[in-house]
Design an enzyme around this catalytic site. Structure first.
Site, PDB file in Angstrom:
ATOM      1  N   ASP A 158      16.778  -9.677-124.703  1.00 20.73           N
ATOM      2  CA  ASP A 158      15.692 -10.078-125.108  1.00 20.73           C
ATOM      3  C   ASP A 158      14.989  -9.865-126.754  1.00 20.73           C
ATOM      4  O   ASP A 158      14.789  -8.286-126.443  1.00 20.73           O
ATOM      5  CB  ASP A 158      13.980  -9.765-124.238  1.00 20.73           C
ATOM      6  N   LYS A 162       7.711 -10.937-131.944  1.00 17.54           N
ATOM      7  CA  LYS A 162       6.813 -10.837-132.464  1.00 17.54           C
ATOM      8  C   LYS A 162       6.949  -8.749-132.529  1.00 17.54           C
ATOM      9  O   LYS A 162       6.922  -8.605-131.580  1.00 17.54           O
ATOM     10  CB  LYS A 162       5.585 -11.538-132.055  1.00 17.54           C
TER      11      LYS A 162
END
Length: 251
Positions: A158, A162
């Site tokens: 992952d 952000k």
């Protein structure tokens, strides 16, 4: 082969310390360490449920704080590769079939993914895979002996897009320093990502680890053993990039 890590949502991550200041008195409670995953819900297909019930006892290893005996686990003495976050397991199965002289240990907390890989193991008669349905960080710390792994695969973890979540990325200096201790001299670490900022971070972190050396001048060509996933092939057709990094532990 995406790791089972979802993008952040408005629901707080129970396995990761909150970004918000702790409430009064929280310092008295032990803080949880940042883990290599976030558990997400997922539906189990009938075949996955059956595979988990029928093949789980043979191929899923119980987590316990004791060093794993590779030869006893696989019934032979062969190079062992650890994969962290195998997703639904299609690439893992393909790699294990293409490298029958290697043994593979996969860590994945997402139960549908575990069931899917077990289903492939049964359908394709793949004997050289074992699975931990547990946090890879704890498996490394408690069950993988030092300097024993021939390789480590971390494919498409992952990226935590952000900026404020970048600290949750798996490839960080402290984790890599721990990971490299379990590679035998000459053992390799192969990472792949389709998110360029994460690729840049990976290259920076891995290059800074004194026990690792890059096998390429920057990013590496995709090794033949890593299959092209459907998601990756679609991205390449759309002009998206994929970056492979292959480092070796110095001898």
């Amino acid at each position: 082969m995406t790791m089972s890590l979802p993008s952040p949502t408005s629901t707080p991550d129970p396995a990761t310390p909150s970004d918000e200041p702790q409430a009064s008195g929280a310092a008295e409670a032990p803080r949880r360490a940042i883990r290599s995953f976030v558990v997400r819900a997922g539906r189990m297909g009938t075949g996955q449920v059956r595979a988990l019930a029928e093949l789980g006892p043979r191929f899923v290893l119980p987590f316990k704080p004791a060093a794993l005996d590779f030869a006893a686990t696989f019934g032979r003495d062969a190079p062992v590769v650890l994969e962290i976050g195998f997703g639904m397991g299609a690439a893992t199965a393909q790699i294990a079939r293409s490298l029958p002289d290697h043994d593979f240990i996969g860590c994945e907390v997402h139960e549908p993914g575990v069931g899917a890989l077990l289903k492939l193991i049964g359908e394709q008669d793949i004997p050289n895979i074992r699975i931990f349905q547990h946090d890879a960080v704890e498996v490394l710390e408690h069950m993988i002996p030092p300097a024993t792994l021939a390789g480590v695969h971390i494919f498409f973890p992952d990226p935590w897009h952000k900026k404020r979540h970048n600290k949750r990325r798996l490839i960080q200096p402290a984790f890599v320093a721990r990971l490299v201790q379990h590679l035998r001299p000459g053992g390799y670490l192969h990472c792949a990502t389709d998110w360029e900022p994460y690729a840049q971070q990976m290259l920076e972190v891995l290059s800074a680890e004194p026990l690792l050396e890059n096998t390429a001048a920057g990013y590496a060509p995709k090794p033949d053993y890593r299959p092209l996933t459907k998601f990756e092939a679609r991205g390449l057709r759309l002009g998206h990039g994929v970056w492979d990094l292959v480092f070796r532990r110095k001898i």
